[in-house]
Design a protein around this motif. Structure first.
Motif, PDB file in Angstrom:
ATOM      1  N   ALA A 140       0.810  -1.224   0.000  1.00 50.18           N
ATOM      2  CA  ALA A 140       0.000   0.000   0.000  1.00 50.18           C
ATOM      3  C   ALA A 140       0.843   1.273   0.000  1.00 50.18           C
ATOM      4  O   ALA A 140       0.362   2.338  -0.399  1.00 50.18           O
ATOM      5  CB  ALA A 140      -0.935   0.012   1.208  1.00 50.18           C
ATOM      6  N   SER A 141       2.086   1.180   0.435  1.00 50.48           N
ATOM      7  CA  SER A 141       2.916   2.386   0.502  1.00 50.48           C
ATOM      8  C   SER A 141       3.464   2.737  -0.878  1.00 50.48           C
ATOM      9  O   SER A 141       3.793   1.858  -1.668  1.00 50.48           O
ATOM     10  CB  SER A 141       4.058   2.199   1.503  1.00 50.48           C
ATOM     11  N   PRO A 142       3.562   4.037  -1.170  1.00 49.71           N
ATOM     12  CA  PRO A 142       4.071   4.437  -2.482  1.00 49.71           C
ATOM     13  C   PRO A 142       5.559   4.117  -2.599  1.00 49.71           C
ATOM     14  O   PRO A 142       6.308   4.255  -1.633  1.00 49.71           O
ATOM     15  CB  PRO A 142       3.831   5.947  -2.517  1.00 49.71           C
ATOM     16  N   SER A 143       5.979   3.680  -3.783  1.00 46.78           N
ATOM     17  CA  SER A 143       7.385   3.356  -3.971  1.00 46.78           C
ATOM     18  C   SER A 143       8.175   4.566  -4.452  1.00 46.78           C
ATOM     19  O   SER A 143       9.398   4.567  -4.422  1.00 46.78           O
ATOM     20  CB  SER A 143       7.529   2.208  -4.975  1.00 46.78           C
ATOM     21  N   SER A 144       7.467   5.594  -4.894  1.00 49.63           N
ATOM     22  CA  SER A 144       8.129   6.783  -5.420  1.00 49.63           C
ATOM     23  C   SER A 144       7.326   8.014  -5.037  1.00 49.63           C
ATOM     24  O   SER A 144       6.103   7.984  -5.034  1.00 49.63           O
ATOM     25  CB  SER A 144       8.223   6.663  -6.945  1.00 49.63           C
ATOM     26  N   GLU A 145       8.033   9.083  -4.680  1.00 50.66           N
ATOM     27  CA  GLU A 145       7.357  10.315  -4.291  1.00 50.66           C
ATOM     28  C   GLU A 145       8.096  11.497  -4.898  1.00 50.66           C
ATOM     29  O   GLU A 145       9.312  11.613  -4.767  1.00 50.66           O
ATOM     30  CB  GLU A 145       7.343  10.432  -2.766  1.00 50.66           C
ATOM     31  N   LYS A 146       7.341  12.367  -5.558  1.00 48.84           N
ATOM     32  CA  LYS A 146       7.927  13.580  -6.111  1.00 48.84           C
ATOM     33  C   LYS A 146       7.837  14.684  -5.070  1.00 48.84           C
ATOM     34  O   LYS A 146       6.900  14.743  -4.291  1.00 48.84           O
ATOM     35  CB  LYS A 146       7.173  14.014  -7.377  1.00 48.84           C
TER      36      LYS A 146
END
Length: 193
Positions: A140-146
């Motif tokens: 559920a956690s994002p693997s990439s964040e801008k």
């Protein structure tokens, strides 16, 4: 006098140019293959097995109100060895790689690749339900964040989409970027490009 003034001005220009070079992060990438292993290694390094053993024995003796028997002391030793083996198994069972890429002068991408080894966690004594919950949380956690960033000297202030700020620290030579993942997990990334 003019010569000294000229050399002073030249040194100031060179110093300011090198300062500017340190904060221009566009195109750079910093990476660490497993920050979880580093954290567990640090905790294990600080663990003195003999001190931990003595504390556990003292605690058990205080609870019982008497000296421990040889069998009880052997049980304390067994539990301590089991705890160390569990920590080592968890270290092998969980991996969190972190990469920060500076896309341009104000935008970056932070990637976190979290992996778990079900067999290693099972060997560490983690139950089926906890392993499944951990897998679900990772999925559920994002693997990439801008995010955007502002570089001020050796500090890099990361600002995510909701406006939360994280401060990272750039080493003097620009080869390492340090910060915290969450509230308690420090990391140190090495420059890869």
């Amino acid at each position: 006098m003019k010569r000294h003034l000229l050399s002073l001005v030249t040194m100031l220009l060179i110093g300011s140019a090198s300062l500017w070079g340190q904060t221009n992060l566009a195109g750079r990438a910093y990476h660490h293959p497993n920050i979880m292993a580093d954290q567990l290694n640090e905790a294990m390094k600080d663990l003195n097995k003999e001190d931990a053993r003595n504390k556990a024995i003292a605690k058990a003796e205080a609870k019982k109100g008497r000296k421990l028997t040889a069998a009880e002391t052997a049980e304390v030793d067994k539990n301590l060895d089991k705890a160390i083996a569990t920590a080592n198994a968890i270290k092998k069972g969980m991996k969190t790689a972190v990469t920060i890429e500076f896309k341009d002068e104000k935008n970056l991408v932070m990637k976190a690749d979290m992996q778990i080894n079900d067999d290693a966690l099972k060997a560490a004594g983690m139950g089926w339900l906890k392993r499944k919950a951990l897998k679900a949380a990772i999925a559920a956690s994002p693997s990439s964040e801008k995010a955007t960033y502002v570089a001020k000297g050796q500090q890099v202030i990361m600002i995510d989409k909701v406006g939360e700020r994280d401060t990272l620290q750039l080493s003097q030579d620009g080869q390492y970027l340090s910060g915290k993942l969450g509230a308690k997990t420090p990391f140190k990334l090495k420059r890869t490009k």
